[in-house]
Design a protein around this motif. Structure first.
Motif, mmCIF file in Angstrom:
data_model
loop_
_atom_site.group_PDB
_atom_site.id
_atom_site.type_symbol
_atom_site.label_atom_id
_atom_site.label_comp_id
_atom_site.label_asym_id
_atom_site.label_seq_id
_atom_site.Cartn_x
_atom_site.Cartn_y
_atom_site.Cartn_z
ATOM 1 N N ILE A 77 82.933 72.806 76.344
ATOM 2 C CA ILE A 77 83.523 71.495 76.101
ATOM 3 C C ILE A 77 83.155 70.960 74.716
ATOM 4 O O ILE A 77 83.938 70.231 74.098
ATOM 5 N N ILE A 78 81.999 71.363 74.192
ATOM 6 C CA ILE A 78 81.604 70.879 72.867
ATOM 7 C C ILE A 78 82.404 71.576 71.761
ATOM 8 O O ILE A 78 82.404 71.129 70.613
ATOM 9 N N GLU A 79 83.074 72.673 72.092
ATOM 10 C CA GLU A 79 83.905 73.365 71.112
ATOM 11 C C GLU A 79 85.340 72.844 71.097
ATOM 12 O O GLU A 79 86.121 73.201 70.206
ATOM 13 N N VAL A 80 85.686 72.015 72.087
ATOM 14 C CA VAL A 80 87.063 71.517 72.190
ATOM 15 C C VAL A 80 87.469 70.691 70.968
ATOM 16 O O VAL A 80 88.565 70.888 70.426
ATOM 17 N N PRO A 81 86.638 69.735 70.482
ATOM 18 C CA PRO A 81 87.051 68.984 69.287
ATOM 19 C C PRO A 81 87.340 69.889 68.090
ATOM 20 O O PRO A 81 88.296 69.645 67.353
ATOM 21 N N LEU A 82 86.532 70.941 67.925
ATOM 22 C CA LEU A 82 86.777 71.872 66.825
ATOM 23 C C LEU A 82 88.103 72.604 67.021
ATOM 24 O O LEU A 82 88.843 72.842 66.053
ATOM 25 N N ALA A 83 88.403 72.943 68.279
ATOM 26 C CA ALA A 83 89.671 73.618 68.568
ATOM 27 C C ALA A 83 90.853 72.709 68.243
ATOM 28 O O ALA A 83 91.894 73.173 67.759
ATOM 29 N N ILE A 84 90.704 71.406 68.518
ATOM 30 C CA ILE A 84 91.776 70.448 68.211
ATOM 31 C C ILE A 84 92.011 70.386 66.705
ATOM 32 O O ILE A 84 93.154 70.413 66.232
ATOM 33 N N VAL A 85 90.915 70.305 65.941
ATOM 34 C CA VAL A 85 91.042 70.263 64.481
ATOM 35 C C VAL A 85 91.635 71.571 63.961
ATOM 36 O O VAL A 85 92.488 71.575 63.063
ATOM 37 N N HIS A 86 91.203 72.679 64.560
ATOM 38 C CA HIS A 86 91.744 73.984 64.176
ATOM 39 C C HIS A 86 93.246 74.020 64.450
ATOM 40 O O HIS A 86 94.024 74.554 63.653
ATOM 41 N N GLY A 87 93.656 73.426 65.570
ATOM 42 C CA GLY A 87 95.071 73.364 65.888
ATOM 43 C C GLY A 87 95.851 72.573 64.854
ATOM 44 O O GLY A 87 96.946 72.971 64.441
ATOM 45 N N LEU A 88 95.296 71.453 64.421
ATOM 46 C CA LEU A 88 95.944 70.632 63.401
ATOM 47 C C LEU A 88 96.108 71.390 62.093
ATOM 48 O O LEU A 88 97.157 71.338 61.453
ATOM 49 N N SER A 90 96.038 74.725 61.623
ATOM 50 C CA SER A 90 96.902 75.908 61.753
ATOM 51 C C SER A 90 98.370 75.533 61.877
ATOM 52 O O SER A 90 99.259 76.339 61.567
ATOM 53 N N ALA A 91 98.641 74.300 62.334
ATOM 54 C CA ALA A 91 100.029 73.830 62.449
ATOM 55 C C ALA A 91 100.389 72.915 61.281
ATOM 56 O O ALA A 91 101.356 72.164 61.364
ATOM 57 N N SER A 92 99.642 73.011 60.190
ATOM 58 C CA SER A 92 99.831 72.066 59.083
ATOM 59 C C SER A 92 101.234 72.131 58.489
ATOM 60 O O SER A 92 101.792 71.103 58.074
ATOM 61 N N ASP A 93 101.834 73.330 58.440
ATOM 62 C CA ASP A 93 103.179 73.421 57.866
ATOM 63 C C ASP A 93 104.177 72.607 58.685
ATOM 64 O O ASP A 93 105.020 71.886 58.135
ATOM 65 N N VAL A 94 104.068 72.686 60.010
ATOM 66 C CA VAL A 94 104.965 71.927 60.871
ATOM 67 C C VAL A 94 104.645 70.437 60.814
ATOM 68 O O VAL A 94 105.548 69.593 60.758
ATOM 69 N N VAL A 95 103.349 70.109 60.821
ATOM 70 C CA VAL A 95 102.925 68.706 60.796
ATOM 71 C C VAL A 95 103.456 68.002 59.548
ATOM 72 O O VAL A 95 104.054 66.918 59.637
ATOM 73 N N GLY A 292 117.277 82.707 54.428
ATOM 74 C CA GLY A 292 116.101 82.778 55.296
ATOM 75 C C GLY A 292 115.095 81.662 55.066
ATOM 76 O O GLY A 292 113.890 81.869 55.180
ATOM 77 N N TRP A 293 115.585 80.461 54.763
ATOM 78 C CA TRP A 293 114.667 79.340 54.542
ATOM 79 C C TRP A 293 113.788 79.115 55.760
ATOM 80 O O TRP A 293 114.221 79.238 56.893
ATOM 81 N N TRP A 294 112.522 78.760 55.490
ATOM 82 C CA TRP A 294 111.563 78.464 56.552
ATOM 83 C C TRP A 294 110.996 77.081 56.299
ATOM 84 O O TRP A 294 111.598 76.280 55.594
ATOM 85 N N MET A 295 109.861 76.769 56.865
ATOM 86 C CA MET A 295 109.344 75.400 56.834
ATOM 87 C C MET A 295 109.160 74.854 55.422
ATOM 88 O O MET A 295 109.523 73.715 55.135
ATOM 89 N N GLU A 296 108.601 75.637 54.533
ATOM 90 C CA GLU A 296 108.345 75.146 53.184
ATOM 91 C C GLU A 296 109.655 74.818 52.466
ATOM 92 O O GLU A 296 109.792 73.760 51.849
ATOM 93 N N GLU A 297 110.618 75.748 52.553
ATOM 94 C CA GLU A 297 111.900 75.529 51.889
ATOM 95 C C GLU A 297 112.648 74.353 52.504
ATOM 96 O O GLU A 297 113.258 73.553 51.787
ATOM 97 N N PHE A 336 101.234 64.325 64.732
ATOM 98 C CA PHE A 336 99.896 64.638 65.227
ATOM 99 C C PHE A 336 99.935 65.305 66.599
ATOM 100 O O PHE A 336 99.106 66.161 66.897
ATOM 101 N N ILE A 337 100.898 64.921 67.427
ATOM 102 C CA ILE A 337 101.002 65.539 68.739
ATOM 103 C C ILE A 337 101.217 67.044 68.608
ATOM 104 O O ILE A 337 100.655 67.846 69.361
ATOM 105 N N VAL A 338 102.036 67.458 67.641
ATOM 106 C CA VAL A 338 102.273 68.888 67.432
ATOM 107 C C VAL A 338 100.979 69.609 67.095
ATOM 108 O O VAL A 338 100.652 70.654 67.670
ATOM 109 N N GLY A 339 100.213 69.036 66.157
ATOM 110 C CA GLY A 339 98.962 69.674 65.759
ATOM 111 C C GLY A 339 97.926 69.674 66.867
ATOM 112 O O GLY A 339 97.247 70.673 67.098
#
Length: 478
Positions: A77-88, A90-95, A292-297, A336-339
């Motif tokens: 459970i103490i690793e969960v906050p880190l996992a949430i930040v990691h999720g944010l 790793s999903a930064s392109d979408v966010v 083939g445009w993706w998130m950045e384009e 933020f919900i996505v991340g």
């Protein structure tokens, strides 16, 4: 836009009904799912599938009958906050893509073009009888399948009601031809970057691909919805007492058309904005299909479109920037919900149990007929919309599990995205947690139970249509 959220308005359902449907905040539900996922890393045996590259798509797909055990790695459970930040992160392109989209659409909204076009259409067809219903449905479907128009429709409900009453119909008719138009477009999601775009990016298939079937779906939804509303409108015009909001019409149905004269007129800058958007979406389709445009384009494209629209509307740089910030701020929740929802996947991957979940689902349904398998996924996705009302959050939570499961049962990823978008969109016009619904009812003063009585037969029809399209998509390997 499409980041649906839980809201409270004065038109809430009766107290018992309201308390029954009282939902925690979407963020709380996502955090609970992350904690439950961490618990699963202690309960489920860790394992994974072998994966190979699909020669046709280039995607890494799970190989059937290769699931094997790996070392247990439970997430505390103490690793969960880190996992949430990691999720944010790793999903930064979408966010950040969502932030940019929110800012750009606010620039477009601030020009008044949408209001001016709606007013022009309304005044043009105000005396054309039932034809105004499919026209308004089609008009607002465009907002739904491009910018993910959802809660924003409440601003246009008074226009729909005024026009409906001028033709001898009622507030239910006016509300329906605005809100259900946007809902139909949102559900079809031809160019919706929030639900289809994000789901396809997670599924690793070309953005906005498979548009042809979604276009057919849109036409079917609009046709069926038009006939449904027109049937009700004719009944109300013949005998107003048969209207579901008859009491409301008796008190407010007279003399409420004055505001139509105060609506904005189409100006030269509005025409420039319309032209820029039409040409822009042409470039968008070319970019994703040919380049083939993706998130950045895509993010760069929308950012450029917003700036161009701003200058065409005679905005200075500071005005463009301030409107962009307003839009980005309003979309913060969805971004933020996505991340944060990505934290579910992070926990399951760190604990090496995401494939265990997929394998458990696969072994449960592998011997069932394919049609029952896809219908099971379709039903589950519709149920998920009750609990996770954010379309972007839903995509981030469910698609990482549905994609490998679909690979194993030989359901295409495009079909999986179709199932997701139908589940995300069909029930938004009846859930009391839907900002689009409750906001529109607050503006129209229609009681929730009156609206449910009007809409539930159409919801049943929509759900059947969705099931038919899912079965067709599976049959043709869409």
């Amino acid at each position: 836009m499409s980041t649906k959220s839980t809201v409270e308005f004065s038109t809430d359902p009766p107290s018992k009904f309201k308390s029954f449907f009282k939902m925690p905040h979407t963020l709380v539900i996502i955090i609970f799912i992350i904690l439950a996922s961490a618990l699963l890393t202690y309960i489920l045996p860790a394992g994974e599938f072998d994966r190979v590259e699909d020669k046709e798509t280039g995607n890494k797909v799970a190989v059937e009958n290769t699931f094997h055990s790996v070392d247990q790695n439970p997430v505390s459970i103490i690793e969960v906050p880190l996992a949430i930040v990691h999720g944010l992160t790793s999903a930064s392109d979408v966010v950040f893509f969502i932030f940019i989209i929110g800012g750009v659409f606010q620039i477009i909204n601030s020009t008044g073009t949408i209001e001016a076009v709606t007013a022009r259409v309304g005044k043009t067809f105000m005396n054309r009888g039932l034809v105004v219903i499919p026209i308004f449905l089609t008009l607002f479907s465009i907002g739904g399948f491009t910018m993910g128009m959802s809660a924003e429709v409440m601003a246009f409900v008074p226009i729909g009601i005024a026009i409906a009453r001028s033709l001898g119909y009622d507030a239910v008719t006016g509300t329906a031809m605005v809100m259900l138009g946007a809902a139909s477009g949102f559900t079809a999601g031809l160019l919706n970057p929030f639900n289809v775009g994000i789901a396809q990016s997670i599924a690793e298939i070309p953005l906005f691909s498979g548009m042809w079937l979604r276009a057919i779906l849109l036409v079917v939804l609009l046709a069926v919805t038009s006939l449904y509303i027109m049937r009700y409108a004719k009944k109300v015009k013949r005998d107003p007492s048969l209207g579901l909001a008859y009491e409301l019409e008796q008190t407010e149905g007279k003399g409420k058309l004055d505001f139509m004269t105060s609506l904005p007129q189409l100006k030269l800058t509005h025409y420039f904005t319309i032209l820029a958007i039409v040409l822009g979406f042409g470039v968008l389709i070319w970019g994703v299909s040919q380049k083939g445009w993706w998130m950045e384009e895509l993010a760069a494209f929308f950012l450029s479109l917003g700036i161009i629209v701003g200058f065409l509307s005679r905005y200075g740089p500071s005005k463009i920037a301030s409107e962009f910030v307003i839009g980005a701020k309003e979309i913060t929740f969805g971004a933020f919900i996505v991340g944060i929802a990505k934290g579910v996947v992070v926990v399951l991957e760190q604990g090496a149990v995401i494939d265990s979940v997929v394998n458990g689902l696969f072994t449960t349904i592998e011997h069932l007929p394919t049609q029952i398998q896809v219908m099971g996924i379709y039903i589950v996705q519709n149920i998920m919309n009750v609990f996770i009302t954010s379309g972007t959050g839903q995509a981030a939570t469910t698609m990482p599990i549905l994609v490998p499961l679909a690979d194993l049962i030989n359901v295409t990823r495009q079909t999986t995205v179709l199932i997701f978008q139908l589940g995300d969109g069909l029930s938004n016009c009846i859930l009391p947690t839907s900002a689009m619904l409750m906001g529109s009812l607050a503006v129209s003063r229609i009681k929730y139970q009156e609206w449910v009585k009007f809409f539930w037969p159409l919801l049943f029809i929509w759900t059947v249509i969705g099931a038919v399209f899912v079965l067709i998509a599976d049959a043709i390997q869409y």
